[in-house]
Every structure is written in C-alpha cells, then in structure tokens.
Design an enzyme around this catalytic site. Structure first.
Site, mmCIF file in Angstrom:
data_model
loop_
_atom_site.group_PDB
_atom_site.id
_atom_site.type_symbol
_atom_site.label_atom_id
_atom_site.label_comp_id
_atom_site.label_asym_id
_atom_site.label_seq_id
_atom_site.Cartn_x
_atom_site.Cartn_y
_atom_site.Cartn_z
ATOM 1 N N LYS A 26 6.281 0.749 3.470
ATOM 2 C CA LYS A 26 6.393 1.061 2.038
ATOM 3 C C LYS A 26 5.603 2.318 1.691
ATOM 4 C CE LYS A 26 4.772 -2.217 -0.857
ATOM 5 N NZ LYS A 26 3.732 -1.736 -1.789
ATOM 6 N N SER A 27 4.367 2.407 2.161
ATOM 7 C CA SER A 27 3.523 3.570 1.838
ATOM 8 C C SER A 27 4.144 4.852 2.359
ATOM 9 C CB SER A 27 2.140 3.399 2.483
ATOM 10 O OG SER A 27 1.462 2.318 1.919
ATOM 11 N N ARG A 31 5.876 8.199 0.148
ATOM 12 C CA ARG A 31 5.372 9.567 0.340
ATOM 13 C C ARG A 31 6.455 10.485 0.886
ATOM 14 N NH1 ARG A 31 1.356 5.966 0.338
ATOM 15 N NH2 ARG A 31 -0.809 6.611 -0.017
ATOM 16 N N GLY A 99 2.792 0.048 -7.898
ATOM 17 C CA GLY A 99 1.546 0.761 -8.195
ATOM 18 C C GLY A 99 1.497 2.089 -7.458
ATOM 19 N N GLN A 173 -4.238 5.285 -3.046
ATOM 20 C CA GLN A 173 -3.349 5.707 -4.134
ATOM 21 C C GLN A 173 -4.017 6.776 -4.979
ATOM 22 O OE1 GLN A 173 -2.203 2.122 -6.179
ATOM 23 N NE2 GLN A 173 -0.862 1.455 -4.508
ATOM 24 N N ASP A 319 -3.974 -5.329 1.902
ATOM 25 C CA ASP A 319 -2.734 -6.010 1.487
ATOM 26 C C ASP A 319 -2.491 -7.315 2.251
ATOM 27 O OD1 ASP A 319 -2.158 -4.021 -0.365
ATOM 28 O OD2 ASP A 319 -1.018 -2.832 1.080
ATOM 29 N N LYS A 346 -4.381 -6.282 -7.824
ATOM 30 C CA LYS A 346 -3.140 -5.997 -7.092
ATOM 31 C C LYS A 346 -1.950 -6.525 -7.919
ATOM 32 C CE LYS A 346 -4.945 -3.758 -3.725
ATOM 33 N NZ LYS A 346 -4.682 -2.320 -3.630
ATOM 34 N N ARG A 391 3.752 -10.722 -2.010
ATOM 35 C CA ARG A 391 2.967 -11.169 -0.854
ATOM 36 C C ARG A 391 2.461 -12.608 -1.023
ATOM 37 N NH1 ARG A 391 3.234 -6.438 1.809
ATOM 38 N NH2 ARG A 391 2.601 -4.554 0.709
HETATM 39 C C1 S3P Z 1 -1.220 1.880 -0.966
HETATM 40 C C2 S3P Z 1 -2.586 1.751 -1.075
HETATM 41 C C3 S3P Z 1 -3.246 0.465 -1.347
HETATM 42 C C4 S3P Z 1 -2.325 -0.721 -1.096
HETATM 43 C C5 S3P Z 1 -0.944 -0.521 -1.638
HETATM 44 C C6 S3P Z 1 -0.306 0.726 -1.056
HETATM 45 C C7 S3P Z 1 -0.668 3.232 -0.737
HETATM 46 O O1 S3P Z 1 -3.671 0.449 -2.690
HETATM 47 O O2 S3P Z 1 -2.883 -1.900 -1.632
HETATM 48 O O3 S3P Z 1 -0.116 -1.630 -1.344
HETATM 49 O O4 S3P Z 1 0.511 3.353 -0.362
HETATM 50 O O5 S3P Z 1 -1.425 4.204 -0.901
HETATM 51 P P1 S3P Z 1 -5.070 1.134 -3.139
HETATM 52 O O6 S3P Z 1 -5.075 2.489 -2.578
HETATM 53 O O7 S3P Z 1 -5.062 1.116 -4.628
HETATM 54 O O8 S3P Z 1 -6.137 0.251 -2.561
#
Ligand code: S3P
Length: 437
Positions: A26-27, A31, A99, A173, A319, A346, A391
C-alpha cells in the site's frame, strides 16, 4: 466509499497449507502513483495494490488532470504531467479511508498554484492532521483544518521555503508530506526523525532521479529539480502477509509459503517479535526487486510464548499490532507492549478496539495509555466489532481459527481498502471464513 455492510464468520479450521500470494504494498503503491503523476514522461507500475486506499489516490490524481491507464489488474500506466502540470479541481478530493493518501497529498498540493480541498470517510475525518499542517505552515503553506481534523483546505499560490524539522513523533507520512512539499520549496528541506521510519519516499525520489541524501532517521533534499519517469515494481505487502504469519504460527500442523514479500527493515518488526515468541519463520530466496529487499517467507506452526516487546521495535511494526495482539492472546504467558500510543490514532483506536474484541472472546487484556498487557490463554466464540478498521477485521478472522467456536466480525467492508480478495485467499489455504451479506 459507499461499501455495503458485510459481516464475517470465522470458524476453527484445519491446518493451513499452500502458498499465499498477497497483494501489492500500500505504501509503495501510493508513492508510485504520486511521483509518476508529477514526473516527466510515462511510468509503468507493476504489482499495484487494487485496494480502496490506492484507488482513491489514483482517482484524486485523475481529478487533478493526470491520465492513468490500467492495462491489466495490478498494472498502471501513468502519463506524468511534470512538477507544474497538475490542474486544480473545484470538487473536493476524496481520499476515502487513506491517511497516507491525505497526508502525502497535503504536502504535494501545498506547493501548487491552485486551491484544493481534501476530504475522507468517517474514520479518516477523525484522524489528526496538525502533525502535517503545522510543519507545512512553517514552510509557508496555508492549510485550513476543522480543528486539526479533515477536511483540509489547501491554499494555492504560496511560495514555500525549505525547513529543518525534527519530527516529534516517528511518522513516515509526515516525513513524506514534507519531502513532497520540499520539491516545490526554495532551499533545503531537512527532516530528522526520533526513530527511523519507512523510507519509500526517499528511495523512490532517488529512482525518479531527484537528488536526495538519506540515511536511517534523516532525509534532505533541495527544490528545483525534475522527476524523470521510471517503472516501479511493487513488492507484496508485508502488512498483509502478517495475518498469515500469525495464522500459520498458531494453528497446529500449518505450513505456509508467502512469495515475494517486501522486507524493508522498517516494516519487518513483526517478524522479529514473532520469532522472539518462538515462531518458526524462515526467509528463502532473498533478493532485490525494484530497489527493495524481497523474499519468500515460509512459516510453520510453533508454540508461542509471551514477550516484553522491545519498545525500539514499535515503529517497525506499527501496522502489525492487531495481528500481534491475537498471537499474544493465544501464547503461553503474558505479553507487554509499551511505547505504542500511535496505535490510538490509526484507522481506529487500535488499543481500545483490540482490547474490546479480545475481551468479548474471553481474553484477559489490560489497556494502558501507550500499549497493553495481554495474558495468553484460550479464546472463545463471540461477536466482535471491526470499528470499520480493515486490520481489526482481518485479525479477528485469524482469531476465529483457534477460538472455541465461531467468531462473528461485524462490518468488514473496509478490508478492501488494503486487502481485496482476503476471504478467497484465506479460504484457499484452509481458513473457514464465511462472508455474511
Ligand atoms: C504509512 C506510514 C504509517 C503507517 C501507514 C502507512 C506510510 O503511518 O501506519 O499505514 O505509507 O507512510 P505513520 O507514518 O503515520 O506512522
């Protein structure tokens, strides 16, 4: 996202067997879309997560004038518009449940010539945004919030300047939002973290040709360069693999393979934690793919015992706590988690929602402000609430495998935000998970 309510029933099952190919990270998918959108030229993304969160980001970018084709499932061809080629939209930009989408886009949009409004679903509308709007404001951005919460109104036409900023909480993030704003800023943006967090933005900026210096805990870049289109190979999401790592560890007789999982060290804290609890997990065929470490995971059942989780591991498994809590609840002895207050902000308050669900199933768990003490034992049947948190839903599906009777999980529609096809994949390796419309 207008998803229909969907309950699940998870039952005690046979040993889990076979090979489970979990969806893309996902991350990395978020990006890849964003950088490809503002690059010069066409970028192809393979292994893209077809989940609600990343589809929302793709829709936002399309609304901003980026042409994104989907030649096949898990593939995107993004026609980059260049750093200054996005077009404003009079309509709000809907980030859904994500988020990551909202916070990174806030950074990206802060440097544009036009105004934007970022909104989200009920869960995202309760998540704190000052952590990103405050430092963006010190770069010269103007972003209005509703008392620190979404929607965000981002004013365009501001001139941004780079800052040196020490993050008060470890957050990839926030770091990423500031780096994206830094692309549009005069001078240097220099970010320091209290604990290293996932570095996908840094690695990917480098892959798109932007000069950047980074090391664990710090990232620095200057404005005024260009991004050049490149192809991105997205690894399988370790956070999705996590549910299967716990499931096979706790169901006697299980042996599962999870091919081509991303093993960035900032993501694999759960691997260490489960091994410390006695789990039998090996990494085979470790290699590099698209600049990321990747490997095939092999997990076999092993009796688990409770641990005092080292606090330093928390950001590397942020996570994975819902899944860890299930492992802890069926391990022998107690498990202590501290230094994880971030779990409270979260997709749900994950300390409270896991504690409530586990108690319903008969577990002894004590909540603390920044963690929990979980007494291992046997779980019983019961009906638990997902709190619209993907989750939480998947973790209780895992709990159902070893409970004394069926575990009903209320409203699991949000699972598709990160793990489309979870029910089919889970049942394919031996879960007895029924979707009740
Ligand atoms: C993420 C960073 C994490 C994670 C989220 C995805 C990201 O959050 O919990 O599921 O893709 O950068 P935080 O950076 O707010 O801890």
């Amino acid at each position: 996202m207008g998803m229909d309510r969907l309950d699940w029933c998870s039952q005690p099952a046979q040993p889990l067997r076979g090979s489970v190919r979990v969806p893309g990270d996902k991350s990395v998918s978020h990006r890849a879309l964003m950088l490809a959108a503002i690059a010069e030229g066409d970028s192809r993304i393979r292994g893209f997560l077809e989940g609600g969160d990343t589809l929302a980001t793709a829709a936002v970018l399309a609304q901003l004038g980026v042409r994104i084709e989907a030649p096949s499932a898990g593939e995107r061809l993004v026609h980059g518009v260049g750093l200054h080629g996005l077009r404003g939209s009079p309509q709000p930009l809907d980030c859904g449940n994500a988020g990551t989408g909202m916070r990174l886009l806030a950074g990206l949009l802060a440097g544009q010539a036009f105004d934007s409004t970022l909104m989200g679903d009920a869960s995202l509308s309760k998540r704190p945004m000052r952590r990103v709007t405050d430092p963006l404001a010190s770069m010269g951005a103007r972003i209005d919030t509703r008392d620190g919460l979404p929607p965000l109104h981002v004013h365009g036409g501001q001139s941004l300047r780079g800052i040196r900023y020490a993050l008060p909480v470890a957050s990839a993030q926030v770091k990423s939002a500031l780096l994206l704003a830094g692309l549009y800023a005069a001078g240097e943006t220099d970010i320091l973290e209290p604990h290293p967090t996932r570095d996908y933005t840094e690695r990917m900026l480098a892959a798109f040709g932007w000069p950047i210096e980074f090391e664990p805990g710090r990232a620095r870049l200057q404005g005024g360069h260009v991004l050049r289109a490149t192809d991105v190979e997205v690894p399988a999401d370790f956070s999705s693999a996590a549910f299967f790592l716990v499931a096979a560890s706790i169901v006697p007789g299980s042996a599962l393979k999870l091919p081509a999982v991303g093993l960035n060290p900032r993501r694999t804290g759960l691997l260490q934690a489960l091994r410390l609890m006695g789990a039998d997990i090996t990494i085979e065929n470790q290699r590099e793919s698209g600049g990321e470490p990747v490997g095939d995971l092999a997990v076999r059942y092993a009796p688990l015992h409770g641990i005092e989780l080292p606090e330093a591991w928390v950001p590397d498994m942020i996570d994975e706590f819902p899944a860890l809590f299930i492992a802890a609840a069926v391990a022998s002895g107690s498990t202590v988690v501290r230094g994880a207050a971030e779990l409270r902000v979260k997709e749900s308050d994950r300390i409270a929602t896991m504690a409530a669900g586990l108690r319903t199933l008969g577990a002894a768990i004590e909540e603390t402000p920044d963690g929990a003490i979980i007494q291992g034992g046997k779980l019983g049947a019961g009906s638990v609430d997902s709190h619209l948190d993907h989750r939480i839903a998947m973790s209780f599906a895992v709990a159902g495998l070893v409970a004394g009777g069926p575990v009903r999980i209320n409203d699991c529609s949000h699972v598709a935000t990160s793990f489309p096809g979870f029910v089919e994949l889970a049942n394919g390796c031996g879960f007895a998970l029924q979707a009740l419309a």
